[in-house]
Design an enzyme around this catalytic site. Structure first.
Site, PDB file in Angstrom:
ATOM      1  N   CYS A 131      54.405  35.687 -46.087  1.00 37.59           N
ATOM      2  CA  CYS A 131      53.591  35.769 -47.304  1.00 37.59           C
ATOM      3  C   CYS A 131      53.357  34.336 -47.808  1.00 37.59           C
ATOM      4  O   CYS A 131      53.489  33.386 -47.028  1.00 37.59           O
ATOM      5  CB  CYS A 131      54.256  36.652 -48.362  1.00 37.59           C
ATOM      6  SG  CYS A 131      55.869  36.077 -48.950  1.00 37.59           S
ATOM      7  N   ASN A 137      57.297  33.281 -49.909  1.00 32.83           N
ATOM      8  CA  ASN A 137      58.526  33.702 -49.212  1.00 32.83           C
ATOM      9  C   ASN A 137      59.666  34.003 -50.183  1.00 32.83           C
ATOM     10  O   ASN A 137      60.834  33.800 -49.871  1.00 32.83           O
ATOM     11  CB  ASN A 137      58.972  32.640 -48.166  1.00 32.83           C
ATOM     12  CG  ASN A 137      60.049  33.131 -47.207  1.00 32.83           C
ATOM     13  OD1 ASN A 137      60.913  32.350 -46.807  1.00 32.83           O
ATOM     14  ND2 ASN A 137      60.034  34.382 -46.836  1.00 32.83           N
ATOM     15  N   CYS A 179      58.941  36.936 -52.512  1.00 36.80           N
ATOM     16  CA  CYS A 179      58.660  38.316 -52.965  1.00 36.80           C
ATOM     17  C   CYS A 179      58.403  39.254 -51.793  1.00 36.80           C
ATOM     18  O   CYS A 179      59.299  39.994 -51.363  1.00 36.80           O
ATOM     19  CB  CYS A 179      57.478  38.342 -53.934  1.00 36.80           C
ATOM     20  SG  CYS A 179      57.716  37.350 -55.426  1.00 36.80           S
ATOM     21  N   ARG A 180      57.173  39.246 -51.279  1.00 35.60           N
ATOM     22  CA  ARG A 180      56.789  40.275 -50.301  1.00 35.60           C
ATOM     23  C   ARG A 180      57.513  40.167 -48.968  1.00 35.60           C
ATOM     24  O   ARG A 180      58.027  41.168 -48.450  1.00 35.60           O
ATOM     25  CB  ARG A 180      55.268  40.216 -50.048  1.00 35.60           C
ATOM     26  CG  ARG A 180      54.455  40.665 -51.234  1.00 35.60           C
ATOM     27  CD  ARG A 180      52.997  40.264 -51.112  1.00 35.60           C
ATOM     28  NE  ARG A 180      52.828  38.818 -51.211  1.00 35.60           N
ATOM     29  CZ  ARG A 180      51.677  38.183 -51.099  1.00 35.60           C
ATOM     30  NH1 ARG A 180      50.579  38.866 -50.847  1.00 35.60           N
ATOM     31  NH2 ARG A 180      51.613  36.877 -51.218  1.00 35.60           N
ATOM     32  N   SER A 181      57.513  38.965 -48.361  1.00 29.69           N
ATOM     33  CA  SER A 181      58.046  38.909 -46.988  1.00 29.69           C
ATOM     34  C   SER A 181      59.564  39.115 -46.900  1.00 29.69           C
ATOM     35  O   SER A 181      60.021  39.779 -45.965  1.00 29.69           O
ATOM     36  CB  SER A 181      57.590  37.641 -46.256  1.00 29.69           C
ATOM     37  OG  SER A 181      58.020  36.473 -46.895  1.00 29.69           O
ATOM     38  N   ASP A 224      49.799  40.499 -54.109  1.00 25.83           N
ATOM     39  CA  ASP A 224      50.789  39.526 -54.570  1.00 25.83           C
ATOM     40  C   ASP A 224      51.393  40.012 -55.893  1.00 25.83           C
ATOM     41  O   ASP A 224      50.660  40.175 -56.874  1.00 25.83           O
ATOM     42  CB  ASP A 224      50.050  38.194 -54.762  1.00 25.83           C
ATOM     43  CG  ASP A 224      50.974  37.067 -55.151  1.00 25.83           C
ATOM     44  OD1 ASP A 224      52.122  37.347 -55.568  1.00 25.83           O
ATOM     45  OD2 ASP A 224      50.549  35.910 -55.048  1.00 25.83           O
TER      46      ASP A 224
END
Ligand code: 4NP
Length: 161
Positions: A8, A11, A13-15, A126
């Site tokens: 993401c 690095n 939050c999402r990934s 995001d």
């Protein structure tokens, strides 16, 4: 060994959440020793940092463990990871440029939502400027799409539990 990298922007939050979801699924499937996973960001904004507090609390509420420090995608990632899964179109565009720069022009990069879920959007939104509900939303998206990704990998690599 199949290596999977979740990417993401920051690095934090999402990934890292995606990687934690993936790790739990392969653990439950008894396939821990057939995979290696990691996550990285396209930016250098949060190198060395722990995941966002909201990522950690979302993970905790779903009984996922996260052990990660922020890092930026680098050249060896393109060599080492079979599956590089981008969270959104921006991440994908940066990765497409980096693969040329780093000398891996033929490397295939995937948008994670190409592994199909119930919506038509291609991006994992995001959540950084959202509230806790934004994290719950990406959890649901990732859980569904990673289940589909894992099932496709199991079939295409003829993996057996
Ligand atoms: P991520 O979220 O890409 O899912 O880790 C973000 C984290 C940090 C920033 C943006 C997105 N930031 O601008 O610092």
């Amino acid at each position: 060994m199949i290596r999977v990298l979740f990417v993401c922007l920051g690095n934090i939050c999402r990934s890292p959440l995606a990687e934690a979801i993936f790790n739990k699924k392969i653990e439950v499937a008894g396939m821990r020793n057939q995979f290696e996973s990691d996550s990285a960001g396209t930016s250098d904004f949060h190198i060395g940092e722990l995941p966002d507090e909201r990522t950690l609390s979302c993970a905790k509420s779903h009984e996922l463990s996260i052990h990660h420090r922020g890092r930026q995608v680098n050249r060896t990632d393109f060599r080492d990871f079979q599956y590089i899964l981008a969270m959104d179109e921006n991440n994908l565009n940066v990765l497409e440029q980096l693969k040329e720069q780093f000398g891996f022009p033929k490397k295939e990069i995937y948008l994670i939502r190409n592994f199909k879920d119930h919506t038509k959007s291609l991006s994992v939104p995001d959540p950084y400027y959202g509230g806790e509900e934004a994290f719950e939303e990406i959890y649901k998206i990732l859980d569904e799409v990673i289940e589909n990704f894992l099932n496709q990998v199991i079939v295409s690599h003829q993996l057996y539990v």
